[in-house]
Design an enzyme around this catalytic site. Sequence first.
Site, PDB file in Angstrom:
ATOM      1  N   ASP A 119       0.832  -1.191   0.000  1.00 34.30           N
ATOM      2  CA  ASP A 119       0.000   0.000   0.000  1.00 34.30           C
ATOM      3  C   ASP A 119       0.873   1.249   0.000  1.00 34.30           C
ATOM      4  O   ASP A 119       2.051   1.199   0.365  1.00 34.30           O
ATOM      5  CB  ASP A 119      -0.887   0.027   1.248  1.00 34.30           C
ATOM      6  CG  ASP A 119      -2.098  -0.889   1.127  1.00 34.30           C
ATOM      7  OD1 ASP A 119      -2.306  -1.445   0.040  1.00 34.30           O
ATOM      8  OD2 ASP A 119      -2.822  -1.031   2.136  1.00 34.30           O
ATOM      9  N   LYS A 141      -4.507   2.535  -2.611  1.00 34.27           N
ATOM     10  CA  LYS A 141      -5.799   3.156  -2.875  1.00 34.27           C
ATOM     11  C   LYS A 141      -5.644   4.647  -2.608  1.00 34.27           C
ATOM     12  O   LYS A 141      -5.750   5.110  -1.471  1.00 34.27           O
ATOM     13  CB  LYS A 141      -6.877   2.536  -1.990  1.00 34.27           C
ATOM     14  CG  LYS A 141      -7.089   1.055  -2.283  1.00 34.27           C
ATOM     15  CD  LYS A 141      -7.960   0.393  -1.239  1.00 34.27           C
ATOM     16  CE  LYS A 141      -8.141  -1.083  -1.594  1.00 34.27           C
ATOM     17  NZ  LYS A 141      -8.536  -1.915  -0.462  1.00 34.27           N
ATOM     18  N   MET A 256      -9.852   7.670   9.322  1.00 31.28           N
ATOM     19  CA  MET A 256     -10.464   7.877   8.005  1.00 31.28           C
ATOM     20  C   MET A 256     -11.654   8.833   8.095  1.00 31.28           C
ATOM     21  O   MET A 256     -12.674   8.652   7.437  1.00 31.28           O
ATOM     22  CB  MET A 256     -10.918   6.538   7.399  1.00 31.28           C
ATOM     23  CG  MET A 256      -9.798   5.527   7.267  1.00 31.28           C
ATOM     24  SD  MET A 256     -10.344   3.945   6.584  1.00 31.28           S
ATOM     25  CE  MET A 256     -11.391   3.363   7.926  1.00 31.28           C
TER      26      MET A 256
END
Length: 332
Positions: A119, A141, A256
């Site tokens: 990632d 992502k 998040m």
Amino acid sequence: MRLDIPGTGARVLVRDPGPRVAEIVHTLLDGGAVVDVQESGTHPVVRDLAARRLVTVVAAPDLTAYDVVLRDPALEAQEPPRPSTGGRVVLVGGGPGDRGLLTLAGMQALREADVVVCDRLAPLGVLDELDPRPEIIHVGKIPSGAFTPQERINEILVEQAQAGRNVVRFKGGDSFVFGRGGEEWNACVDAGVSVTVIPGVTSSIAAPALAGIPLTHRDVIQGFVVVSGHVAPDDPRSTVDWRAVAETRMTVVVLMGVKTLASIADALVAHGLDPETPAASVADAGLPSQRVARGPLRDIARIGDEADIRPPAVTVIGHSVAALRPQDTGTS
């Protein structure tokens, strides 16, 4: 010399034990091996190891029954392990981004990898230190950018392992704290692929600590909760009981939640949390670009926006935010 043991449960025989036998045995045991020692029963250290049930002493071992045979205590005549009969997947949490917070076990897994599936938030700089260099597959992502679906990531892990390769899934934080590591685990298990986990330092704890914010503090806060802010409280996809969160009287850690922070703050206040509750948002924790914005809960979203708080960021809400006294840096 580092010992390359072919997995937990490998059978290892140490022959002709010498003055370093204790260190060798403990190294093998740390690697998960089952250790036998070929010895006549006169070596005092071996007797002690056997008495503590760390090793089994054998007089006439069948060498073909072992994965590795060490012929001398200096390991100079180590026989190579048998070839692997199949690949495996190791889920490695890389921590919040500072390479110093990657665990020793995680680094060792990277050194042994044939392929690393990584990632963008993992401490990627460590990959340049690997020799030989494994194949690197980036599956990050990026918000509003490149995106590899989780289903495809699962497929990559399984495909690479089924090709007989040692695969490391390398991501930021911890694989099991909003890291979707559970989905990757299940995909491997469903495909019959061996999978293990090396925990990482989760940003939910590390980011506040790096900003000088304890999540608990005696006589102030006796616990903390970690919630996802990926969707707003009024979004039908949200499964968080925000009323219960507001009533916990514990530190609230939101991951998040940059885009949804204003609505999260509104929901917590609407459910009874004091709007003056101290709050802080920490961006890029542990990196040179680390930024911290502090303010009361009712204003933290605006203050964070003014301070250019952007993902990845962690927001902490609770009286522990103001529990520590600032350091005197000695500057004028």
